[in-house]
Structure formats: structure tokens, C-alpha cells
Design a protein around this motif. Structure first.
Motif, PDB file in Angstrom:
ATOM      1  N   ARG A 154      -6.440   1.269  -2.889  1.00 28.84           N
ATOM      2  CA  ARG A 154      -7.127   1.370  -1.603  1.00 28.84           C
ATOM      3  C   ARG A 154      -6.176   2.003  -0.598  1.00 28.84           C
ATOM      4  NH1 ARG A 154      -8.320  -4.187  -0.268  1.00 28.84           N
ATOM      5  NH2 ARG A 154     -10.106  -3.944  -1.613  1.00 28.84           N
ATOM      6  N   TYR A 156      -5.468   2.475   3.480  1.00 28.81           N
ATOM      7  CA  TYR A 156      -5.729   2.091   4.870  1.00 28.81           C
ATOM      8  C   TYR A 156      -5.036   3.093   5.784  1.00 28.81           C
ATOM      9  CZ  TYR A 156      -7.073  -2.600   3.307  1.00 28.81           C
ATOM     10  OH  TYR A 156      -7.683  -3.656   2.705  1.00 28.81           O
ATOM     11  N   LYS A 157      -5.768   3.675   6.717  1.00 25.57           N
ATOM     12  CA  LYS A 157      -5.166   4.618   7.657  1.00 25.57           C
ATOM     13  C   LYS A 157      -4.566   3.837   8.820  1.00 25.57           C
ATOM     14  CE  LYS A 157      -7.974   8.552   6.434  1.00 25.57           C
ATOM     15  NZ  LYS A 157      -8.811   9.649   6.905  1.00 25.57           N
ATOM     16  N   VAL A 169      -0.462   6.152   6.140  1.00 24.61           N
ATOM     17  CA  VAL A 169      -1.414   5.242   5.489  1.00 24.61           C
ATOM     18  C   VAL A 169      -0.655   4.194   4.682  1.00 24.61           C
ATOM     19  CG1 VAL A 169      -3.208   7.008   5.329  1.00 24.61           C
ATOM     20  CG2 VAL A 169      -1.633   6.701   3.439  1.00 24.61           C
TER      21      VAL A 169
END
Length: 174
Positions: A154, A156-157, A169
Motif C-alpha cells: 500500500r 500512502y502519500k 510516500v
């Protein structure tokens, strides 16, 4: 069309950066990097996990003979006196032979293990003991994702980096 993004680096540098990021991802479970690098590492990591899932149970348990030094009640090795050909005496460690049951990889699993080891560096823990990341991927990570088909990571920014405005990220294993 190239197989990987160029990342503004020469081939050897690019492979070293990606190899280091993949190693860190499997060692720690998550990494913080730029978006372009994270997308490349995500592709590599997901392919490696998929390979490990396919080959997770492809081994045979076999009896293997192992020799070890005999120990006395205090935990010290038992030594015997022996004589060499030129009549010099020396002390020889007494050994005992044991039979242990170990998992031996089948050829396709061995190939998968070598492909994974091509993308990870050798790492050590805090005590200085060597960690085999290929074993970690096969024994810990692959069984966790056995029933899932893809999407093992996954992104995430976090926003842009102040110095060069690169998108930062967090890439983590789900």
C-alpha cells in the motif's frame, strides 16, 4: 518501453537503489521514499511475494545426518588424545552423529529462492546475527498473503519534500 523507470540514474546505481529499498521493505515492513521509487519497489516486491506464495509448500522433508561435538555436563567439548603420523600427540574433539528432519527445496522452489535473493541484500540484526530475507519471505510473509491475489503493498502519500518538491510516500506491506 523499458521494464523499469530510469529514476535519473545509471543502470548499476538504479539497481542498487531499488535493491536497497526492496531489502528495507521486507526487513522493516515499510519504507518512506519518493513516489517514483515506491512504484518501482512495489512492482518488484509484489512479484517476489507472488513467486513465494506459489512455491511456499514446494519442499520435501528429508532425514539429514548432522555431526556435532559431544558436550560434557558443564557444556564443554569432550577432547580425546590422538597421535599423528609423525608421532606428535594432539587433542581431537569427540563428535556424535545425529539424524535430523529438514525441509529440502524442490528445484522450482530453489529457483524462486535464487530469484528473490537476486533482489535483496544480506542484512544483520542488532546483535550482528545474519538474517536470511528469503527465508523470511517464504516462512512469514508468503503464508500471510496465501488467500489474497495481489495487492500486497500500500502507498500512502505524505506530500511534497521541502528541498526538491518531490512527492514523498510511505510504502508498506498490507
Amino acid at each position: 518501453m523499458p521494464l523499469q523507470r530510469k529514476l535519473g540514474r545509471a543502470t548499476d546505481q538504479r539497481k542498487a537503489v531499488l535493491k536497497g529499498l526492496v531489502t528495507s521493505l521486507f526487513e522493516y515492513g515499510k519504507i518512506e521514499t519518493t513516489l517514483a521509487r515506491a512504484k518501482e519497489v512495489k512492482n518488484i516486491a509484489e512479484k517476489m511475494i507472488t513467486i513465494a506464495i506459489k512455491e511456499a509448500d514446494n519442499f520435501e522433508p528429508k532425514n539429514v545426518k548432522v555431526t556435532a561435538a559431544k558436550l560434557d555436563s558443564t557444556g564443554k567439548k569432550i577432547l580425546n588424545a590422538a597421535t599423528s603420523r609423525n608421532n606428535k600427540t594432539y587433542r581431537k574433539v569427540e563428535r556424535e552423529e545425529k539424524s535430523e528432519r529438514k525441509a529440502v527445496d524442490n528445484p522450482s522452489r530453489l529457483h524462486a529462492r535464487k530469484m528473490i535473493m537476486n533482489w535483496v541484500y544480506k542484512v544483520k540484526d542488532k546483535e550482528g546475527n545474519s538474517i536470511n530475507l528469503a527465508n523470511k519471505i517464504f516462512d512469514e510473509i508468503a503464508p500471510k498473503y496465501k488467500d489474497i491475489k495481489g495487492g500486497y503493498t500500500r502507498i500512502y502519500k505524505l506530500g511534497v519534500r521541502r528541498g526538491d518538491a518531490a512527492e514523498v510516500v510511505i510504502l508498506e506491506l498490507v
